[in-house]
Design an enzyme around this catalytic site. Structure first.
Site, PDB file in Angstrom:
ATOM      1  N   GLU A 176       4.381 -19.430 -16.174  1.00 17.53           N
ATOM      2  CA  GLU A 176       3.715 -19.454 -14.931  1.00 17.53           C
ATOM      3  C   GLU A 176       3.031 -20.850 -14.497  1.00 17.53           C
ATOM      4  O   GLU A 176       2.172 -21.176 -15.455  1.00 17.53           O
ATOM      5  CB  GLU A 176       3.032 -18.249 -14.628  1.00 17.53           C
ATOM      6  CG  GLU A 176       2.431 -18.045 -13.089  1.00 17.53           C
ATOM      7  CD  GLU A 176       3.548 -17.607 -12.147  1.00 17.53           C
ATOM      8  OE1 GLU A 176       3.332 -17.705 -10.852  1.00 17.53           O
ATOM      9  OE2 GLU A 176       4.704 -17.559 -12.470  1.00 17.53           O
ATOM     10  N   ASP A 228       8.810 -19.808 -12.837  1.00 15.71           N
ATOM     11  CA  ASP A 228       8.657 -21.279 -12.413  1.00 15.71           C
ATOM     12  C   ASP A 228       8.824 -22.025 -13.434  1.00 15.71           C
ATOM     13  O   ASP A 228       9.606 -23.084 -13.069  1.00 15.71           O
ATOM     14  CB  ASP A 228       7.087 -21.192 -12.519  1.00 15.71           C
ATOM     15  CG  ASP A 228       6.295 -20.345 -11.288  1.00 15.71           C
ATOM     16  OD1 ASP A 228       6.995 -20.167 -10.498  1.00 15.71           O
ATOM     17  OD2 ASP A 228       5.153 -20.466 -11.244  1.00 15.71           O
ATOM     18  N   LYS A 240       0.462 -22.633 -12.064  1.00 12.72           N
ATOM     19  CA  LYS A 240      -0.676 -22.465 -10.705  1.00 12.72           C
ATOM     20  C   LYS A 240      -1.295 -23.792 -10.739  1.00 12.72           C
ATOM     21  O   LYS A 240      -1.535 -24.508 -11.527  1.00 12.72           O
ATOM     22  CB  LYS A 240      -1.244 -21.176 -10.986  1.00 12.72           C
ATOM     23  CG  LYS A 240      -0.529 -19.793 -10.834  1.00 12.72           C
ATOM     24  CD  LYS A 240       0.153 -19.613  -9.465  1.00 12.72           C
ATOM     25  CE  LYS A 240       0.697 -18.274  -9.193  1.00 12.72           C
ATOM     26  NZ  LYS A 240       1.263 -18.155  -7.987  1.00 12.72           N
TER      27      LYS A 240
END
Length: 254
Positions: free
Chosen positions: A104, A73, A106
């Site tokens: 990452e 990401d 989220k």
């Protein structure tokens, strides 16, 4: 004299990022759109505030053996010494040697998302990296040793209660070294950092009303410690160039 303070400036950075993440979470309904927008918030932040020697983007990482990581990401990589290997539209492939950090991103932090992040980080750290001697005006310097690639996690909120407590710490310490995370930001709550002790890894979890700039400054400090990336062996990558086979006139194929 203008009435201003660094505290106010840092708080404004934090508030702007949290607002953008909340808009991405609340206004966008498609999961893919929501994820892409959230990732871009973090990418824009790092590109705005890290020194120009660093670039941040969503990317795959590739090594000279032809192995490729999962799609990451948020990748922080070198743009001063290292070439791109391939880019087309939004598809970007960067050499493993150029990578400083991978994250990452989220909406929230939980055990499932952390497990996913650990796998992503491990897919980058296991890649082969070259390092060759460095020519300078003062003579050739020895090849730089390979640094530990920083691995981390970025999100808006936490599914843990409390948001940054023992349950989160236990989850972080349970993961193997290959994918163990080093740094994270839960924008609405605080940050976590890994402290390597003689016998084990420990995590410092800190609640903060300005978690975003705290994360940003911590990352910048860790990047300073890494100095520069190694000089990659371009010839190791060049061996994968396509080769045209020329047929000898009059020759027949067995």
């Amino acid at each position: 004299m203008t009435n201003w303070s660094l505290t106010t400036l840092f708080q404004s950075i934090h508030d702007a990022v949290v607002k953008d993440l909340e808009i991405a979470r609340g206004a966008l309904k498609h999961p893919g759109d929501k994820g892409d927008a959230s990732e871009q918030v973090w990418i824009d932040l790092l590109n705005a505030y890290l020194p120009r020697r660093y670039q941040t983007a969503k990317a795959h990482v590739v090594d000279s053996g032809g192995e490729v990581s999962d799609q990451i990401d948020v990748v922080v990589f070198d743009r001063h010494y290292s070439p791109f290997l391939f880019t087309f539209k939004e598809a970007l492939f960067v050499p493993a040697e150029s990578v400083y950090a991978v994250f990452e991103a989220k909406q929230t932090i939980n055990a499932t998302h952390l497990g996913y992040a650990v796998e992503k980080v491990a897919s980058v750290r296991r890649l082969q990296r070259t390092s060759i001697p460095v020519p300078t005006v003062d003579g050739t310097k020895p090849a730089k040793g390979l640094h530990r690639i920083i691995g981390g996690f970025l999100c808006l909120g936490s599914d843990y209660s409390p948001a940054l407590g023992d349950t989160l710490r236990d989850t972080l310490t349970a993961h193997p070294e290959g994918g163990c995370l080093d740094l994270g930001c839960v924008a609405a709550a605080g940050t976590f950092t890994r402290a390597s002790l003689p016998t084990h890894d420990a995590f410092v979890l800190e609640h903060s009303p300005a978690a975003v700039p705290k994360f940003l400054l911590t990352l910048a400090s860790q990047l300073q410690d890494l100095a520069t990336v190694p000089m990659l062996d371009i010839t190791a990558y060049a061996q994968h160039l396509p080769v045209r086979v020329h047929e000898t006139p009059g020759a027949t194929t067995p």
